[in-house]
Design a protein around this motif. Structure first.
Motif, mmCIF file in Angstrom:
data_model
loop_
_atom_site.group_PDB
_atom_site.id
_atom_site.type_symbol
_atom_site.label_atom_id
_atom_site.label_comp_id
_atom_site.label_asym_id
_atom_site.label_seq_id
_atom_site.Cartn_x
_atom_site.Cartn_y
_atom_site.Cartn_z
ATOM 1 N N ASN A 50 -26.128 -53.231 17.595
ATOM 2 C CA ASN A 50 -27.026 -52.154 17.758
ATOM 3 C C ASN A 50 -27.627 -52.104 19.194
ATOM 4 N N GLY A 51 -27.086 -52.734 20.047
ATOM 5 C CA GLY A 51 -27.332 -52.498 21.413
ATOM 6 C C GLY A 51 -28.651 -53.333 21.747
ATOM 7 N N TYR A 52 -29.420 -53.828 20.905
ATOM 8 C CA TYR A 52 -30.719 -54.571 21.503
ATOM 9 C C TYR A 52 -30.794 -55.970 20.471
ATOM 10 N N THR A 53 -29.921 -56.298 19.762
ATOM 11 C CA THR A 53 -30.067 -57.611 19.196
ATOM 12 C C THR A 53 -28.916 -58.368 19.607
ATOM 13 N N GLU A 54 -29.034 -59.538 19.773
ATOM 14 C CA GLU A 54 -28.047 -60.615 20.509
ATOM 15 C C GLU A 54 -27.974 -61.822 19.618
ATOM 16 N N LEU A 55 -26.785 -62.359 19.383
ATOM 17 C CA LEU A 55 -26.480 -63.706 18.736
ATOM 18 C C LEU A 55 -27.111 -64.832 19.316
ATOM 19 N N VAL A 56 -27.823 -65.680 18.805
ATOM 20 C CA VAL A 56 -28.191 -67.070 19.293
ATOM 21 C C VAL A 56 -27.234 -68.292 18.903
ATOM 22 N N TYR A 57 -27.073 -68.231 17.636
ATOM 23 C CA TYR A 57 -25.921 -69.010 17.314
ATOM 24 C C TYR A 57 -25.829 -68.683 15.848
ATOM 25 N N SER A 58 -24.571 -69.098 15.341
ATOM 26 C CA SER A 58 -24.115 -68.897 13.923
ATOM 27 C C SER A 58 -23.797 -70.430 13.238
#
Length: 237
Positions: free
Chosen positions: A74-82
């Motif tokens: 969405n342009g404002y949420t980023e992955l920290v880890y999976s």
């Protein structure tokens, strides 16, 4: 900038005025230091605003997206880890209630311990989440939402209330069955679940996730409906 032009015009007016240089109005020489001071104040304000803007970009909060390997695009949420959903096992009464998102690249220091505290992987014990979800092992993603301070999971809703942004929605899950001895908790499973590769067979050494049905009584019906599976939504603001 308009203030500087205004002061400059006053200074020029004094220079070409026929009135004496020293009257009730200040002379050009008296105004000049104030002009320099105002310019410095303006520069200080700009620097403070830039610092505040920089700090604002660092503000954020996190949540877990259950049964997905990525965060919303969405342009404002980023992955920290999976990684992998994990928690206590249903048959052990002392198991931890809350599931966690275990990273796929763990670090270890020691090779042995007491084993009194235990953690297992997790799988679905229902096909309600998707037509092929039964016994599938569950992945997860830890996500950071930028420039927000609050994230909530709303059970029984699949859309956010006014003023909140949707991160994802799906079905409410319980990490333990009502008749089992271990404690459990509720999480929101993504409406389009993904699975851990090669994890599609039943494993008794797992935390089991079940769909959650409404039960009328103290829970008001309506608006709730007996035995209807509950939806959920994760919202940020």
């Amino acid at each position: 900038m308009g203030l500087f032009v205004y002061i400059f015009c006053i200074m020029v007016a004094f220079m070409f005025s026929e009135r004496p240089a020293l009257q009730t109005e200040k002379s050009v020489l008296e105004l000049f230091p104030e002009f320099v001071s105002l310019k410095q104040d303006n520069q200080n304000i700009k620097a403070e605003l830039a610092a505040l803007k920089s700090k604002q970009s660092e503000i954020g909060t996190t949540y877990i997206r259950w049964s997905r390997k990525q965060c919303p695009n969405n342009g404002y949420t980023e992955l920290v880890y999976s990684g992998y959903a994990g928690g206590g096992i249903w048959s052990e009464a002392g198991s931890a209630a809350e599931p966690v998102c275990l990273p796929s690249d763990p670090d270890f220091v020691k090779t042995s311990g007491t084993g009194y505290g235990r953690i297992y992987g997790a799988e679905f014990e229902s096909e309600m989440f998707a037509s092929n979800s039964l016994y599938q092992d569950i992945p997860c993603a830890v996500c950071r939402v930028k420039q927000v301070s609050s994230v909530i999971m709303i059970p029984g809703k699949n859309r956010c209330y006014t003023g909140w942004k949707i991160e994802y929605h799906g079905y409410l899950a319980a990490s333990c069955r009502y008749s089992q001895p271990a404690a459990g908790s509720y999480v929101c499973i993504d409406i389009h679940p993904e699975y851990v590769s090669s994890g599609s067979s039943f494993d008794s050494q797992s935390q089991l996730f079940y769909d959650v049905a409404a039960k009328c009584g103290s829970l008001r019906c309506p608006p709730y409906k007996q035995d209807y599976p509950l939806t959920c939504v994760v919202c940020s603001k």
